[in-house]
Structures are given as C-alpha cells and as structure tokens.
Design a protein around this motif. Sequence first.
Motif, PDB file in Angstrom:
ATOM      1  N   LEU A  37       0.782  -1.302   0.058  1.00 52.36           N
ATOM      2  CA  LEU A  37      -0.087   0.162   0.058  1.00 52.36           C
ATOM      3  C   LEU A  37       0.791   1.191  -0.143  1.00 52.36           C
ATOM      4  N   VAL A  38       1.828   1.356   0.783  1.00 54.16           N
ATOM      5  CA  VAL A  38       2.783   2.328   0.799  1.00 54.16           C
ATOM      6  C   VAL A  38       3.446   2.627  -0.409  1.00 54.16           C
ATOM      7  N   ASP A  39       4.187   1.628  -1.136  1.00 50.40           N
ATOM      8  CA  ASP A  39       4.804   1.692  -2.355  1.00 50.40           C
ATOM      9  C   ASP A  39       3.813   2.230  -3.577  1.00 50.40           C
ATOM     10  N   ARG A  40       2.602   1.795  -3.367  1.00 47.37           N
ATOM     11  CA  ARG A  40       1.390   1.957  -4.402  1.00 47.37           C
ATOM     12  C   ARG A  40       1.023   3.510  -4.400  1.00 47.37           C
ATOM     13  N   THR A  41       0.888   3.774  -3.207  1.00 48.62           N
ATOM     14  CA  THR A  41       0.146   5.137  -2.836  1.00 48.62           C
ATOM     15  C   THR A  41       1.063   6.336  -2.379  1.00 48.62           C
ATOM     16  N   GLY A  42       2.058   5.909  -1.855  1.00 45.75           N
ATOM     17  CA  GLY A  42       3.061   6.804  -1.405  1.00 45.75           C
ATOM     18  C   GLY A  42       2.759   7.373   0.166  1.00 45.75           C
ATOM     19  N   ARG A  43       1.586   7.024   0.628  1.00 48.14           N
ATOM     20  CA  ARG A  43       0.800   7.380   1.899  1.00 48.14           C
ATOM     21  C   ARG A  43       1.277   6.493   2.884  1.00 48.14           C
ATOM     22  N   LYS A  44       2.545   6.839   3.354  1.00 49.19           N
ATOM     23  CA  LYS A  44       3.108   6.063   4.577  1.00 49.19           C
ATOM     24  C   LYS A  44       2.609   6.748   5.666  1.00 49.19           C
ATOM     25  N   LYS A  45       2.377   7.898   5.985  1.00 47.87           N
ATOM     26  CA  LYS A  45       1.956   8.512   7.369  1.00 47.87           C
ATOM     27  C   LYS A  45       0.645   8.021   7.691  1.00 47.87           C
ATOM     28  N   PRO A  46      -0.221   8.297   6.869  1.00 49.11           N
ATOM     29  CA  PRO A  46      -1.606   7.933   7.448  1.00 49.11           C
ATOM     30  C   PRO A  46      -1.806   6.599   7.859  1.00 49.11           C
ATOM     31  N   LEU A  47      -1.090   5.439   7.013  1.00 48.15           N
ATOM     32  CA  LEU A  47      -0.868   3.983   7.584  1.00 48.15           C
ATOM     33  C   LEU A  47      -0.358   3.965   8.706  1.00 48.15           C
ATOM     34  N   LEU A  48       0.809   4.693   9.135  1.00 53.45           N
ATOM     35  CA  LEU A  48       1.374   4.760  10.374  1.00 53.45           C
ATOM     36  C   LEU A  48       0.470   5.095  11.497  1.00 53.45           C
ATOM     37  N   GLY A  49      -0.214   6.028  11.020  1.00 57.61           N
ATOM     38  CA  GLY A  49      -1.359   6.708  12.067  1.00 57.61           C
ATOM     39  C   GLY A  49      -2.254   5.755  12.552  1.00 57.61           C
ATOM     40  N   GLY A  50      -2.797   4.901  11.576  1.00 53.06           N
ATOM     41  CA  GLY A  50      -3.880   4.114  11.709  1.00 53.06           C
ATOM     42  C   GLY A  50      -3.315   3.017  12.586  1.00 53.06           C
ATOM     43  N   CYS A  51      -2.063   2.448  12.227  1.00 51.21           N
ATOM     44  CA  CYS A  51      -1.705   1.249  12.993  1.00 51.21           C
ATOM     45  C   CYS A  51      -1.441   1.879  14.603  1.00 51.21           C
ATOM     46  N   ALA A  52      -0.916   3.083  14.641  1.00 44.52           N
ATOM     47  CA  ALA A  52      -0.469   3.543  16.000  1.00 44.52           C
ATOM     48  C   ALA A  52      -1.932   3.601  16.778  1.00 44.52           C
ATOM     49  N   TYR A  53      -3.003   4.056  16.250  1.00 44.63           N
ATOM     50  CA  TYR A  53      -4.015   4.497  17.052  1.00 44.63           C
ATOM     51  C   TYR A  53      -4.859   2.925  17.234  1.00 44.63           C
ATOM     52  N   THR A  54      -4.835   2.214  16.388  1.00 44.32           N
ATOM     53  CA  THR A  54      -5.567   0.886  16.578  1.00 44.32           C
ATOM     54  C   THR A  54      -4.807   0.228  17.643  1.00 44.32           C
ATOM     55  N   GLY A  55      -3.337  -0.100  17.763  1.00 44.47           N
ATOM     56  CA  GLY A  55      -2.693  -0.672  18.656  1.00 44.47           C
ATOM     57  C   GLY A  55      -2.798   0.302  19.938  1.00 44.47           C
ATOM     58  N   ALA A  56      -2.915   1.569  20.176  1.00 48.81           N
ATOM     59  CA  ALA A  56      -2.906   2.167  21.195  1.00 48.81           C
ATOM     60  C   ALA A  56      -4.336   2.037  22.049  1.00 48.81           C
ATOM     61  N   ALA A  57      -5.560   1.657  20.953  1.00 44.34           N
ATOM     62  CA  ALA A  57      -6.864   1.442  21.494  1.00 44.34           C
ATOM     63  C   ALA A  57      -6.894   0.000  22.137  1.00 44.34           C
ATOM     64  N   ALA A  58      -6.223  -0.872  21.499  1.00 43.88           N
ATOM     65  CA  ALA A  58      -6.383  -2.199  22.124  1.00 43.88           C
ATOM     66  C   ALA A  58      -5.689  -2.478  23.333  1.00 43.88           C
ATOM     67  N   THR A  59      -4.430  -1.706  23.288  1.00 47.01           N
ATOM     68  CA  THR A  59      -3.900  -1.654  24.711  1.00 47.01           C
ATOM     69  C   THR A  59      -4.665  -0.975  25.854  1.00 47.01           C
ATOM     70  N   ALA A  60      -5.195   0.081  25.698  1.00 47.18           N
ATOM     71  CA  ALA A  60      -5.867   0.805  26.452  1.00 47.18           C
ATOM     72  C   ALA A  60      -7.103  -0.104  26.840  1.00 47.18           C
ATOM     73  N   GLY A  61      -7.532  -0.950  26.017  1.00 46.74           N
ATOM     74  CA  GLY A  61      -8.733  -1.873  26.200  1.00 46.74           C
ATOM     75  C   GLY A  61      -8.305  -3.042  27.124  1.00 46.74           C
ATOM     76  N   MET A  62      -7.096  -3.323  27.338  1.00 44.30           N
ATOM     77  CA  MET A  62      -6.300  -3.888  28.578  1.00 44.30           C
ATOM     78  C   MET A  62      -6.896  -3.821  29.851  1.00 44.30           C
ATOM     79  N   PHE A  63      -7.510  -2.576  29.955  1.00 44.66           N
ATOM     80  CA  PHE A  63      -8.064  -2.236  31.532  1.00 44.66           C
ATOM     81  C   PHE A  63      -9.058  -3.405  31.911  1.00 44.66           C
ATOM     82  N   PHE A  64      -9.726  -3.859  30.749  1.00 37.89           N
ATOM     83  CA  PHE A  64     -11.036  -4.652  30.961  1.00 37.89           C
ATOM     84  C   PHE A  64     -10.613  -6.114  31.071  1.00 37.89           C
ATOM     85  N   LEU A  65      -9.244  -6.503  31.147  1.00 38.56           N
ATOM     86  CA  LEU A  65      -8.569  -7.751  31.418  1.00 38.56           C
ATOM     87  C   LEU A  65      -8.681  -8.012  32.915  1.00 38.56           C
ATOM     88  N   ALA A  66      -9.804  -8.996  33.471  1.00 40.46           N
ATOM     89  CA  ALA A  66      -9.787  -9.141  34.806  1.00 40.46           C
ATOM     90  C   ALA A  66     -10.361 -10.844  34.858  1.00 40.46           C
TER      91      ALA A  66
END
Length: 455
Positions: free
Chosen positions: A94-123
Amino acid sequence: MSTQTAIASTDEAAARQREQRGWYWYDWANSVYSTSVLTVFLGPYLTSVARAAADPDGFVHPLGIPVRAGSFFAYSVSASLLLSLLAMPVAGALVDRTGRKKPLLGGCAYTGAAATAGMFFLAGDRYLLGGALLIIANVCFVVSMMLYNSFLPQIAEPDERDAVSSRGWAFGYAAGALVLVADLALYAAHDSFGVSEGTAVRICLASAGLWWGAFSLIPLRRLRDRRTARSAVPAGPGGAALGQGWRQLRGTLREMRRHPLTLAFLLAYLIYNDGVQTVISQASVYGSEELGLDQTTLIIAVLLVQILAAAGAMLMGRMARRYGAQRTILGSLAAWALTLAAGFFLPAKAPVWFFALAAAIGLVLGGSQALSRSLFSHLIPRGKEAEYFSAYEMSDRGVSWLGPLVFGVTYQLTGSYRDAIVSLVAFFVVGFVLLARVPVRRAIAAAGNPVPDRI
C-alpha cells in the motif's frame, strides 16, 4: 558553491533535522507499550488470568487445544508475530503504491493504542480477551515499526544514520524509564491509592495505550510522505491488497537474490534478533515464575534496563564511529550469549543477582537494535525503503515467532523456565557466526550506496 545553493543546502539540512526530531517522538510514544506492557506487566498478569481459568491439571483450552497456562502468553506473542507476517507485505504494498506512509502509520498507531487501553478490562478469567488484545496491539506495533523504520534512510544522510538511529532508541528507552517510575509508584502504593493490585496493573496497561496514542501526534505532524515512481501507480481495490502485498514481497525477495549480501545480513539479523525479542517479552515471566520475584522487583529491574539501555545506545553509537557498526554489534552478541548463560544459574529469591543480569542486558540492548537498524539502511537500494524495511521488520518481529515458540515448547516439555531461557543462547551464537561472515563494505557498494568511512 553559490549563495543560493548554500542557502538551499542549509534549508534542506534544517528541514531534515526537524523531521529527525519528529521521528524520535514515535520511539518515545510506542516504547512504553514495549516496556510496560510486553516486558513488565502483561506476561505475569495474563499468566495469572490464564491460571484462574485453567482446569485442575493447569491447562486452558483456547479453540479446544490444551495449553499449559504458563505457556499461554508465549504462544499469544508467537501468534501475533505470525499474523504480522501476513500484515506487513500488505502495508508495504500500500505504501509503495500510494506513497501514503504517514496515514497508515497513524492507523496502526491508534488501533494498537486502543487495543492496549482496552486491557483495562482484562480481569477475572478473561484470558481469551487478553490474548486477543495482545495479538491486535502487537500486530499494529510491528507494522507501525516497519513503517517508522522505513523513514530513516529518507530523513538521514548515510553518515548520520548510526547517530540518528541510536538517538531514537535512546529517546524510547528514556520514555520507558519515565513511565515505569510512575507505574512503580502506583503499583507499590496501590493500597494508598485505594485500588487493588490487579486494578493497579490494569491501569498501568491502559495508560501505556493512552501514552502511545497521545505522543504519536508529534511524528504524524512532522514527518512527510514522499511520492516515488511506484506511488504513481493506482493502488487497486482493497480486496486485492493481500495478494498484491505477497506478490510484492516475492518480488522483493527475488530482487534480493541480486543483492545476496543484503540477504545474508537479513538472515543473520533474523536469527539473533529472534533471541533479543524473546528475552524482552519473556524475562518477566522467567523472573516471576522461576525465580519467585515479586512485581515490584521486576519493575525496578526493567527500569534499570531502560536507564542503562538509553545510555548504552548512545555509548554503542560512539563505539560504532570508532570501531564500525558491524564489530560493535558482534561484541554485543557475545555479551548477550554470556549474559543468558549466566541467567540460567541465577538463584531464586535473589533480587540483587537479577538486577545484575538486568544491568548487563540494558548495556547491550539498545545499541544492538539501533546499530542493526542503521546498518541495514545502508544495504537498501535507493527508492525501495518501504519494501526492504518490510522484509527487515519480518526479520525484526514478524519472523520472531520462533523464539517465543521455542521458549514455550521448552517449558511445556520440561516444566522449567531455566531450560527455556538457556535455549535462547543458540540464537545469539548462530547470529554471531552469520553476521561475522557478511562483508559489509562490499554489501553497501553492491546496493549502489556510498560507503561511509567507518562501517
């Protein structure tokens, strides 16, 4: 040189330094996940949650498969890295075809951050929830690191890369140390804050996700996308992304056959870094389950690693300028092997010796990772950063499922974490031998890049 040329060169250097400063902040953002979540809290905590759900024989049964509760975390890490193996070629395509590396970096960062924050419910006995959130967060972390690393050859000149890469690692370790101090204060005095020990751990896990998301804003504002000849080609329908990604990966590997010395470095890195990543993710389990150390001791030990790793990354960056990156990495691999061999003999209930082991790991951890990244950046043909760093990240994390698997299987077969930890020495010994055989200067020249004076 004309005045206009000199001004343009100065402006270009200033813009490059601004991007470099922004780039460092992603290490600051995501290293807290690596430190607080993967290295300190999640392994022992998810193991305890799995044990709460285990049958009388100590087994849990995800998807009907009998798994020792003590191996569930290692297997979850291994599964996340196998899935990363599928995700990274898609991201690279996707990066090589679109040249849009930064939006994909942001999507991964915020999906991962949300999953990590969700670990609060791990009990309770929600070990499956913990495994699922770990897999999502770790896949996003791995893919985002591939994208992040691929910026390095674009924002740093060849003679800058060892220093820039080392500063990035040092920045990340400093963030990890800062947050661990806060985690230690909360965990050690959880009664004073009116929360249980388990709740304190879940707050520490969730806060790592919030930190990751908040500080990702800085690199996303400062880094910039660069269109290449490939990015002018339409990306194609989203459903074709997986096939496109694997076709590109196969093409990259075929092209690497034209650069066998680059491929040789990747093979060496695949082996020794598998050991590094496994030590990072499993050290707390070893300390808590085999050595009987409490969570406070583990936090202090990892805090010691963070502080010394930040200093070690800078120190090894200076050593690389004097002795060359390859020799410096080889020295660190020898130190890794000796340290793990010594870890086999650590007495139980002896925090001082565990701290000594942590100090030894800290001194070589940051430098071996930072210099490997900068050394590889010299071996990439210009204009192919994303796809080559996709292959690199597969060696870095996406193919690092073998170490956790070996660790988990060794424990499952022997019931001993000592046997599991010493089994990792082989990764460093084999990696040392393979790296020593790579003629690095010839590899850089073969990739069409200028050879630094000291490498």
